[in-house]
Write a protein that holds these residues in place. Structure first.
Motif, short mmCIF file in Angstrom:
data_model
loop_
_atom_site.label_atom_id
_atom_site.label_comp_id
_atom_site.label_asym_id
_atom_site.label_seq_id
_atom_site.Cartn_x
_atom_site.Cartn_y
_atom_site.Cartn_z
N LYS A 62 24.44 -4.48 5.02
CA LYS A 62 23.55 -5.58 5.36
C LYS A 62 22.09 -5.13 5.36
N GLU A 63 21.83 -3.91 5.84
CA GLU A 63 20.47 -3.38 5.85
C GLU A 63 19.94 -3.21 4.42
N ARG A 64 20.80 -2.72 3.51
CA ARG A 64 20.41 -2.56 2.10
C ARG A 64 20.11 -3.91 1.47
N GLN A 65 20.95 -4.91 1.75
CA GLN A 65 20.73 -6.25 1.20
C GLN A 65 19.41 -6.83 1.70
N ARG A 66 19.13 -6.65 2.99
CA ARG A 66 17.90 -7.16 3.57
C ARG A 66 16.70 -6.48 2.93
N ALA A 67 16.77 -5.16 2.75
CA ALA A 67 15.67 -4.40 2.17
C ALA A 67 15.45 -4.77 0.71
N ALA A 68 16.51 -5.10 0.00
CA ALA A 68 16.39 -5.44 -1.42
C ALA A 68 15.62 -6.74 -1.63
N HIS A 69 15.67 -7.63 -0.65
CA HIS A 69 15.00 -8.92 -0.78
C HIS A 69 13.60 -8.93 -0.18
N ARG A 70 13.22 -7.87 0.49
CA ARG A 70 11.91 -7.83 1.14
C ARG A 70 10.86 -7.33 0.14
N PRO A 71 9.72 -8.03 0.05
CA PRO A 71 8.66 -7.58 -0.86
C PRO A 71 8.10 -6.21 -0.43
N SER A 72 7.45 -5.54 -1.36
CA SER A 72 6.86 -4.24 -1.05
C SER A 72 5.70 -4.41 -0.08
N PRO A 73 5.31 -3.33 0.61
CA PRO A 73 4.16 -3.44 1.52
C PRO A 73 2.91 -3.96 0.80
N TYR A 74 2.68 -3.52 -0.41
CA TYR A 74 1.52 -3.98 -1.17
C TYR A 74 1.60 -5.49 -1.40
N GLN A 75 2.78 -5.99 -1.77
CA GLN A 75 2.95 -7.42 -2.00
C GLN A 75 2.77 -8.23 -0.72
N ASN A 121 -2.64 -3.23 1.53
CA ASN A 121 -3.25 -2.59 0.37
C ASN A 121 -4.23 -1.49 0.79
N ALA A 122 -5.07 -1.07 -0.14
CA ALA A 122 -6.03 0.00 0.14
C ALA A 122 -7.02 -0.40 1.23
N GLU A 123 -7.45 -1.66 1.23
CA GLU A 123 -8.37 -2.13 2.27
C GLU A 123 -7.71 -1.98 3.65
N TYR A 124 -6.43 -2.35 3.75
CA TYR A 124 -5.71 -2.22 5.02
C TYR A 124 -5.65 -0.76 5.45
N ARG A 125 -5.28 0.12 4.55
CA ARG A 125 -5.17 1.54 4.91
C ARG A 125 -6.51 2.12 5.37
N ARG A 126 -7.58 1.74 4.69
CA ARG A 126 -8.92 2.22 5.05
C ARG A 126 -9.32 1.69 6.44
N GLU A 178 -9.46 -7.46 7.42
CA GLU A 178 -10.82 -7.12 7.83
C GLU A 178 -10.80 -6.50 9.23
N LEU A 179 -11.83 -5.70 9.51
CA LEU A 179 -11.89 -4.98 10.79
C LEU A 179 -11.83 -5.90 12.00
N ASP A 180 -12.44 -7.08 11.92
CA ASP A 180 -12.45 -7.96 13.09
C ASP A 180 -11.11 -8.64 13.34
N ASN A 181 -10.13 -8.44 12.45
CA ASN A 181 -8.79 -9.00 12.63
C ASN A 181 -7.77 -7.93 12.99
N LEU A 182 -8.20 -6.70 13.17
CA LEU A 182 -7.30 -5.59 13.48
C LEU A 182 -7.63 -5.02 14.85
N ARG A 183 -6.59 -4.59 15.57
CA ARG A 183 -6.78 -3.93 16.86
C ARG A 183 -5.71 -2.85 17.01
N PRO A 184 -6.01 -1.78 17.75
CA PRO A 184 -5.05 -0.68 17.90
C PRO A 184 -3.85 -1.10 18.75
N ALA A 185 -2.67 -0.61 18.39
CA ALA A 185 -1.46 -0.95 19.13
C ALA A 185 -0.46 0.20 19.06
N CYS A 186 0.33 0.32 20.12
CA CYS A 186 1.45 1.27 20.06
C CYS A 186 2.56 0.60 19.24
#
Length: 115
Positions: free
Chosen positions: A33-46, A50-55, A92-100
């Motif tokens: 079931k985990e494999r099936q769920r992962a197969a239907h989930r888009p990639s992190p980039y999709q 993306n690069a803006e998020y990582r930065r 964007e930076l104003d939409n992100l906050r640090p979290a555990c």
């Protein structure tokens, strides 16, 4: 004490077990079931990670090493989107906050965090 649970035949292999499936079949079914769920989930980039998020993630974590939840003493290891990407938020930076990890995962895609 109570009597032991009756043995039942596993629904998949027929071996006797304490539940509807023996431990081996239950594990195999969960992994399938985990494999099936992962197969239907888009990639992190999709999904918008993306690069803006990582930065911006690196900037937010450097500026705020503690989780945004009041009273939480855990180190921030992820960033939380205030307005989730799935609801039209941005990286964007104003939409992100640090979290555990715990608080970021428990919030999911809701607009406000609830304990």
């Amino acid at each position: 004490m109570g009597s032991p649970l009756p043995s039942l035949a596993c629904l998949d292999c027929g071996k006797l077990s304490q539940g509807s499936r023996c431990p081996a079949c239950a594990t195999a079914r969960r992994r399938s079931k985990e494999r099936q769920r992962a197969a239907h989930r888009p990639s992190p980039y999709q999904r918008g990670y993306n690069a803006e998020y990582r930065r911006n993630r690196a900037i937010v974590l450097a500026d705020g090493p503690c989780c945004f939840v009041e009273g939480c003493t855990a180190a921030a290891t992820t960033v939380d989107h205030i307005l989730p990407l799935s609801l039209g938020g941005t990286n964007e930076l104003d939409n992100l906050r640090p979290a555990c990890r715990r608080h970021n995962a428990s919030r999911a895609n809701r607009l406000d965090w609830e304990a």
